[in-house]
Design a protein around this motif. Structure first.
Motif, short mmCIF file in Angstrom:
data_model
loop_
_atom_site.label_atom_id
_atom_site.label_comp_id
_atom_site.label_asym_id
_atom_site.label_seq_id
_atom_site.Cartn_x
_atom_site.Cartn_y
_atom_site.Cartn_z
N MET A 120 -55.76 -19.29 77.70
CA MET A 120 -56.48 -20.90 77.49
C MET A 120 -57.91 -20.71 77.45
O MET A 120 -58.50 -21.56 77.66
N ASP A 121 -58.37 -19.46 76.92
CA ASP A 121 -59.90 -19.23 76.63
C ASP A 121 -60.16 -19.53 75.25
O ASP A 121 -61.09 -18.91 74.66
N TYR A 122 -59.44 -20.38 74.47
CA TYR A 122 -59.69 -20.38 73.10
C TYR A 122 -60.08 -21.87 72.94
O TYR A 122 -59.30 -22.97 72.79
N PRO A 123 -61.55 -22.24 72.54
CA PRO A 123 -61.94 -23.55 72.48
C PRO A 123 -61.20 -24.25 71.35
O PRO A 123 -60.94 -23.81 70.33
N LEU A 124 -61.27 -25.49 71.40
CA LEU A 124 -60.62 -26.37 70.36
C LEU A 124 -61.44 -26.04 68.84
O LEU A 124 -60.51 -26.20 67.82
N ASN A 166 -62.77 -23.30 67.76
CA ASN A 166 -62.27 -22.19 67.20
C ASN A 166 -60.70 -22.46 66.69
O ASN A 166 -60.44 -21.91 65.48
N THR A 167 -60.09 -23.12 67.37
CA THR A 167 -58.55 -23.64 66.72
C THR A 167 -58.64 -24.20 65.55
O THR A 167 -58.15 -23.72 64.27
N PHE A 168 -59.58 -25.24 65.31
CA PHE A 168 -59.86 -25.67 64.00
C PHE A 168 -60.35 -24.95 63.00
O PHE A 168 -59.88 -25.09 61.80
N TRP A 169 -61.17 -24.09 63.30
CA TRP A 169 -61.77 -23.12 62.51
C TRP A 169 -60.67 -22.21 61.75
O TRP A 169 -60.56 -21.63 60.81
N THR A 170 -60.00 -21.87 63.00
CA THR A 170 -58.77 -20.72 62.46
C THR A 170 -57.82 -21.43 61.46
O THR A 170 -57.24 -20.94 60.47
N ILE A 171 -57.40 -22.70 61.82
CA ILE A 171 -56.44 -23.58 61.14
C ILE A 171 -57.10 -23.47 59.38
O ILE A 171 -56.49 -23.43 58.65
N MET A 172 -58.35 -24.04 59.42
CA MET A 172 -58.93 -24.01 58.29
C MET A 172 -58.83 -22.89 57.43
O MET A 172 -58.66 -22.65 56.12
N TRP A 173 -59.27 -21.81 58.07
CA TRP A 173 -59.27 -20.47 57.30
C TRP A 173 -57.90 -19.96 56.84
O TRP A 173 -57.65 -19.36 55.83
N VAL A 174 -56.79 -20.18 57.62
CA VAL A 174 -55.53 -20.28 57.19
C VAL A 174 -55.06 -20.68 56.11
O VAL A 174 -54.51 -20.53 55.19
N PHE A 175 -55.64 -22.11 56.21
CA PHE A 175 -55.28 -22.98 55.09
C PHE A 175 -55.97 -22.60 53.69
O PHE A 175 -55.36 -22.37 52.66
N LEU A 176 -57.33 -22.26 53.83
CA LEU A 176 -57.90 -21.36 52.71
C LEU A 176 -57.14 -20.25 52.18
O LEU A 176 -57.51 -20.09 51.00
N TRP A 177 -56.82 -19.43 53.24
CA TRP A 177 -56.15 -18.34 52.66
C TRP A 177 -54.93 -18.55 51.76
O TRP A 177 -54.54 -17.95 50.58
N ILE A 178 -54.21 -19.41 52.31
CA ILE A 178 -52.73 -19.78 51.64
C ILE A 178 -53.15 -20.53 50.17
O ILE A 178 -52.53 -20.33 49.30
N LEU A 179 -54.33 -21.36 50.38
CA LEU A 179 -54.72 -22.11 49.02
C LEU A 179 -55.01 -20.98 48.07
O LEU A 179 -54.78 -21.08 46.84
N TRP A 180 -55.76 -19.80 48.59
CA TRP A 180 -56.39 -18.75 47.52
C TRP A 180 -55.04 -18.12 46.87
O TRP A 180 -54.90 -17.77 45.84
#
Length: 133
Positions: A1-5, A7-21
């Motif tokens: 539970m030491d993963y700030p909110l 960072n979660t948004f940044w991770t989701i954005m990078w995964v989305f951009l990776w799929i888009l790529w």
């Protein structure tokens, strides 16, 4: 539970951009191989450029051939729609052709007999002809 909110948004954005790529990469490679106007060497060159230098290759491909890419997709869609319409037309008119189906021909003969357009003898002869042929 030491993963700030955040960072979660940044991770989701990078995964989305990776799929888009990857979607963009597959679309470009698909367009390279579907283009009938390009030679085999041209296809090999563009594929090598896009695979070996993916970011630069994709950007250069989109700049050089992006407009034609959309036009080829529209032509392919129109061609598919035209072929589909021709298939539907052929399937719909198959029942109207002679010899399409005995049941349809017998129904038409019965309708002609019921209206009085043909006599019972003519109906019997035509029925025999349909059933034998």
């Amino acid at each position: 539970m030491d993963y700030p909110l955040l960072n979660t948004f940044w991770t989701i954005m990078w995964v989305f951009l990776w799929i888009l790529w990857f979607m963009l990469l597959f679309r470009i490679i698909g367009d390279i191989f579907r283009d009938d106007g390009m030679s085999g060497w041209g296809k090999a060159g563009w594929t090598a450029f896009v695979v070996l230098l993916p970011f630069l290759g994709c950007f250069v491909y989109l700049i050089a051939r992006g407009k034609d890419m959309g036009m080829r997709e529209m032509q392919r869609a129109r061609s598919n729609e035209r072929e589909f319409q021709e298939y539907i037309r052929a399937a719909a008119t198959a029942n109207e052709q002679p010899g399409a189906g005995h049941a349809d021909q017998l129904a038409k003969l019965a309708e002609l007999k019921d209206r009085g357009d043909i006599s019972p003898e003519e109906y019997a002869r035509a029925k025999e002809k349909v059933l034998s042929g």
